[in-house]
Design an enzyme around this catalytic site. Structure first.
Site, PDB file in Angstrom:
ATOM      1  N   CYS A  31      12.499  12.689   0.587  1.00 34.57           N
ATOM      2  CA  CYS A  31      12.794  13.182   1.942  1.00 34.57           C
ATOM      3  C   CYS A  31      14.158  12.683   2.413  1.00 34.57           C
ATOM      4  O   CYS A  31      14.352  11.479   2.598  1.00 34.57           O
ATOM      5  CB  CYS A  31      11.657  12.737   2.853  1.00 34.57           C
ATOM      6  SG  CYS A  31      12.060  12.579   4.586  1.00 34.57           S
ATOM      7  N   CYS A  34      14.381  10.692   5.631  1.00 34.01           N
ATOM      8  CA  CYS A  34      13.779   9.357   5.465  1.00 34.01           C
ATOM      9  C   CYS A  34      14.801   8.401   4.867  1.00 34.01           C
ATOM     10  O   CYS A  34      14.885   7.232   5.240  1.00 34.01           O
ATOM     11  CB  CYS A  34      12.564   9.406   4.533  1.00 34.01           C
ATOM     12  SG  CYS A  34      11.249  10.469   5.122  1.00 34.01           S
TER      13      CYS A  34
END
Lengths: 106, 311
Positions: A31, A34
């Protein structure tokens, strides 16, 4: 204090049973946002050491906890105090929203 | 009082355009600051495998590509700050940029602020973002394992979202307001031949409903006027992007959609301010074209500094 990792197995002791408030970062390796959030959370864990702990939970490896808290988007960060969720932030929009969330635990 | 540093070039933005510009300006010996934004890296940070960027025979993960570009620009000497540009004063020389509450000074500026997701403008959408509604399938698709999801849009981005989702969801429905996609032929073929994907043509999302999380969508067929209520666990929005040019409004010429106008390569309406990437490019919108525009802007910027005797 650096961030540490938490898993389905030790979520109870590390987060629910913690005396200090804990911010849990639900994340995954694939991600992008993230990965952007990671250094900022490290920074905040230094700034708030002893006041709010920051732990990271890899949603791929720990589906039970992610499912229990209804994670449908990552990063999602949830602040726990006294074992209860007291706020959450969905998505990464810079340092400010994380800090606002952590302040709720003070 | 400490004297503030005046940079030869301040680059605003850190997608492929901004970082490529930084690679070229530092190699041109210009002191360079990249104001990269708290959410840095641009749209590729929200993708998975990038198959069409030259030099990576097996493809490369979008976020990885951006981390490499950033490392390349900083290795060559660019400073990088993860702060958001808040305003610019173009009446001052050097230009004065406020970012993250601090002031930065620049002899020249490259605007590479890119474009951001456009969300559907329908009731319920905003409230359910992160609760079943997303604009990033690569980020959120795994949470929809075995679930029923919808993708709204008709371009390459929508096709990619739908394809990523087929790895997890039981059924993927593309909702598109026209009767044909504008996506590339290759992407369309992948989508239309995938047994997990079905398409609702001439259909618009009127409303998103759900308690705490998305439960259903109200859809309308814009040919027949018929509406229907369809259960979905997820909705992925890929209807396009809008240029991030708000802080330049009234200072630099732009069109009515907010795309900054360029002339003679990458020059803006203000001498010394150059433009690169999706903030002006409404035509190609590719990582590789953004990088190329970044290179062009950097070379013109270096030329400007040389001619103005400032470098």
């Amino acid at each position: 204090m650096a961030t540490s990792n938490v898993t389905d197995t030790d979520f109870q002791t590390q987060v629910i049973g913690s005396k200090t408030p804990v911010l849990v970062d639900f994340w995954a390796t694939w991600c992008g946002p993230c990965r952007m959030a990671a250094p900022i959370l490290e920074e905040l864990s230094e700034e708030y050491k002893d006041k709010v702990a920051i732990v990271k939970l890899d949603v791929d490896a720990n589906p039970v906890t992610s499912g229990k808290y209804g994670i449908l988007s990552i990063p999602t960060t949830i602040l726990f105090k006294g074992g209860k969720e007291i706020g959450r932030q969905v998505g990464f929009s810079g340092k400010g929203p994380f800090e606002d969330l952590m302040k709720k635990g003070l | 009082m400490m004297e503030s540093k005046i940079y030869d070039i301040v680059i605003i933005g850190s997608g492929p355009a901004g970082l490529t510009a930084g690679i070229y300006t530092t190699r041109g010996s210009a002191s360079t600051l990249i104001i990269g934004g708290e959410i840095w890296g641009g749209q590729l940070m929200l993708t998975t495998q990038v198959e069409n960027f030259p030099g990576f025979a097996q493809g490369i993960q979008g976020p990885k590509l951006m981390e490499e570009m950033r490392a390349q620009a900083t290795r060559l000497g660019a400073e990088f700050k993860e702060v958001n540009a808040e305003s610019i004063d173009i009446t001052k020389k050097p230009f004065e940029i406020t970012a993250g509450g601090e002031k930065y000074f620049a002899k020249s500026v490259i605007i590479a602020t890119g474009a951001e997701t456009v969300w559907l403008d329908a009731p319920g959408i905003k409230d359910l973002i992160g609760r079943g509604i997303s604009s990033c399938a690569p980020c959120d698709a795994p949470f929809f394992r075995g679930k029923k999801v919808a993708v709204v849009g008709g371009g390459d981005a929508a096709m990619e979202e739908a394809l990523v989702l087929t790895n997890y969801a039981s059924e993927v429905t593309i909702i598109h307001r026209r009767d044909a996609f504008k996506a590339s032929a290759a992407m369309q073929e992948k989508v239309l031949s995938n047994p997990k994907i079905k398409v609702l043509w001439n259909t618009e999302v009127m409303e998103a409903k759900g308690e705490g999380k998305l439960e259903k969508l109200i859809l309308k067929n814009n040919q027949t006027g018929e509406t229907s209520e369809v259960p979905f666990d997820g909705l992925f929005v890929a209807i396009g992007h809008k240029p991030q040019s708000d802080i330049f409004k009234g200072k630099i010429d732009m069109d009515e959609r907010g795309f900054i106008k360029v002339s003679d390569g990458s020059k803006s309406s203000v001498p010394g301010i150059f433009v690169a990437g999706d903030v002006h490019d409404f035509r190609y919108k590719q990582a590789i074209t953004a990088a190329s525009f970044g290179c062009m802007a950097a070379m013109e910027c270096l030329d400007f500094l040389a001619k103005s005797g400032e470098n």
